[in-house]
Scaffold this motif. Structure first.
Motif, PDB file in Angstrom:
ATOM      1  N   ASP A   1       0.768  -1.095  -0.014  1.00  0.00           N
ATOM      2  CA  ASP A   1      -0.038   0.054   0.117  1.00  0.00           C
ATOM      3  C   ASP A   1       0.854   1.230  -0.260  1.00  0.00           C
ATOM      4  OD1 ASP A   1       0.829   0.560   2.732  1.00  0.00           O
ATOM      5  OD2 ASP A   1      -0.873  -0.177   3.480  1.00  0.00           O
ATOM      6  N   GLU A   2       0.214   2.396   0.037  1.00  0.00           N
ATOM      7  CA  GLU A   2       0.841   3.711  -0.131  1.00  0.00           C
ATOM      8  C   GLU A   2       1.630   3.968   1.146  1.00  0.00           C
ATOM      9  OE1 GLU A   2      -2.995   4.228   2.075  1.00  0.00           O
ATOM     10  OE2 GLU A   2      -2.365   2.892   0.142  1.00  0.00           O
ATOM     11  N   ASN A   3       1.239   3.168   2.381  1.00  0.00           N
ATOM     12  CA  ASN A   3       2.294   3.202   3.462  1.00  0.00           C
ATOM     13  C   ASN A   3       3.516   3.033   3.713  1.00  0.00           C
ATOM     14  OD1 ASN A   3       0.205   4.935   4.874  1.00  0.00           O
ATOM     15  ND2 ASN A   3      -0.896   3.000   5.216  1.00  0.00           N
ATOM     16  N   GLU A   4       3.907   2.182   2.644  1.00  0.00           N
ATOM     17  CA  GLU A   4       5.310   1.352   2.845  1.00  0.00           C
ATOM     18  C   GLU A   4       6.452   2.241   3.041  1.00  0.00           C
ATOM     19  OE1 GLU A   4       5.034  -1.604   3.044  1.00  0.00           O
ATOM     20  OE2 GLU A   4       3.344  -2.285   1.852  1.00  0.00           O
ATOM     21  N   THR A   5       6.357   3.470   2.217  1.00  0.00           N
ATOM     22  CA  THR A   5       7.748   4.223   2.279  1.00  0.00           C
ATOM     23  C   THR A   5       7.955   5.199   3.606  1.00  0.00           C
ATOM     24  OG1 THR A   5       6.538   5.875   1.151  1.00  0.00           O
ATOM     25  CG2 THR A   5       7.729   4.455  -0.398  1.00  0.00           C
ATOM     26  N   VAL A   6       6.498   5.407   4.239  1.00  0.00           N
ATOM     27  CA  VAL A   6       6.788   6.139   5.499  1.00  0.00           C
ATOM     28  C   VAL A   6       6.862   5.024   6.809  1.00  0.00           C
ATOM     29  CG1 VAL A   6       5.249   7.927   4.526  1.00  0.00           C
ATOM     30  CG2 VAL A   6       4.104   6.122   5.793  1.00  0.00           C
ATOM     31  N   CYS A   7       7.028   3.872   6.527  1.00  0.00           N
ATOM     32  CA  CYS A   7       7.020   3.177   7.413  1.00  0.00           C
ATOM     33  C   CYS A   7       8.502   2.443   8.011  1.00  0.00           C
ATOM     34  CB  CYS A   7       6.362   1.599   7.377  1.00  0.00           C
ATOM     35  SG  CYS A   7       4.394   1.716   7.255  1.00  0.00           S
ATOM     36  N   VAL A   8       8.702   2.161   9.038  1.00  0.00           N
ATOM     37  CA  VAL A   8      10.031   1.298   9.388  1.00  0.00           C
ATOM     38  C   VAL A   8       9.571  -0.099   9.184  1.00  0.00           C
ATOM     39  CG1 VAL A   8       9.945   1.436  12.234  1.00  0.00           C
ATOM     40  CG2 VAL A   8      12.049   1.287  10.849  1.00  0.00           C
ATOM     41  N   HIS A   9      10.399  -0.838   8.686  1.00  0.00           N
ATOM     42  CA  HIS A   9      10.244  -2.353   8.386  1.00  0.00           C
ATOM     43  C   HIS A   9      11.191  -3.046   9.070  1.00  0.00           C
ATOM     44  CE1 HIS A   9       7.395  -1.500   4.871  1.00  0.00           C
ATOM     45  NE2 HIS A   9       7.971  -0.327   5.043  1.00  0.00           N
ATOM     46  N   ALA A  10      10.800  -4.219   9.566  1.00  0.00           N
ATOM     47  CA  ALA A  10      11.509  -5.022  10.456  1.00  0.00           C
ATOM     48  C   ALA A  10      11.848  -6.213   9.485  1.00  0.00           C
ATOM     49  CB  ALA A  10      11.030  -5.414  11.651  1.00  0.00           C
ATOM     50  N   LEU A  11      13.114  -6.889   9.274  1.00  0.00           N
ATOM     51  CA  LEU A  11      13.243  -8.085   8.644  1.00  0.00           C
ATOM     52  C   LEU A  11      14.042  -8.962   9.734  1.00  0.00           C
ATOM     53  CD1 LEU A  11      14.345  -7.243   5.253  1.00  0.00           C
ATOM     54  CD2 LEU A  11      12.260  -8.452   5.913  1.00  0.00           C
TER      55      LEU A  11
END
Length: 140
Positions: A37-47
């Motif tokens: 979705d459009e939120n991907e770029t404003v999130c911090v992602h954990a891997l």
């Protein structure tokens, strides 16, 4: 050995997309057009990495919502989901957030309860899957 890294979408995209497509689209039949979705770029992602391979992911939105928690089927029941969740909670706390919220699939309510989340409101359907909002107040 387990390692959890936080990163932006540009760095997380390839591995997070692979994991989320396997879990949500292939396993749970979520329509692929609503998974990213459009939120991907404003999130911090954990891997989460086990033996050097990315096997789990989750994200934290700027408003304190945690979402898109996914662990590959062959890597479940090893504490990876809990480690990802706690790392995102820790990041929320570090950013000064007072609480975190998520929409839990109802089959996972017990998992989130064990991590300090409490149900709120009624069960609702999202992508054909029953969910319930849950909240965890963060102590300083």
């Amino acid at each position: 050995m387990l390692r959890i890294e936080l990163m932006d979408w540009a760095a997380a995209r390839a591995e997070a997309s692979r994991i989320r497509l396997a879990v949500f689209v292939e396993e749970q039949r979520v329509p692929p057009e609503i998974e990213m979705d459009e939120n991907e770029t404003v999130c911090v992602h954990a891997l989460a990495y086990a033996q050097g391979r990315a096997v789990g992911t989750g994200r934290l939105l700027p408003d304190g919502h945690i979402g898109r928690m996914a662990v590959l089927k062959e890597s479940r029941s090893r504490g990876l989901g809990g480690a990802i969740l706690e790392r995102l909670v820790e990041e929320a706390r570090r950013r000064g957030m007072k609480e975190v919220v998520l929409s839990a699939q109802t089959h996972a309510l017990g998992f989130y309860r064990r991590h300090g989340f409490s149900e709120e409101g009624e069960v609702f359907e999202e992508a054909g899957i029953p969910h319930q909002e849950m909240r965890r107040v963060l102590n300083s």
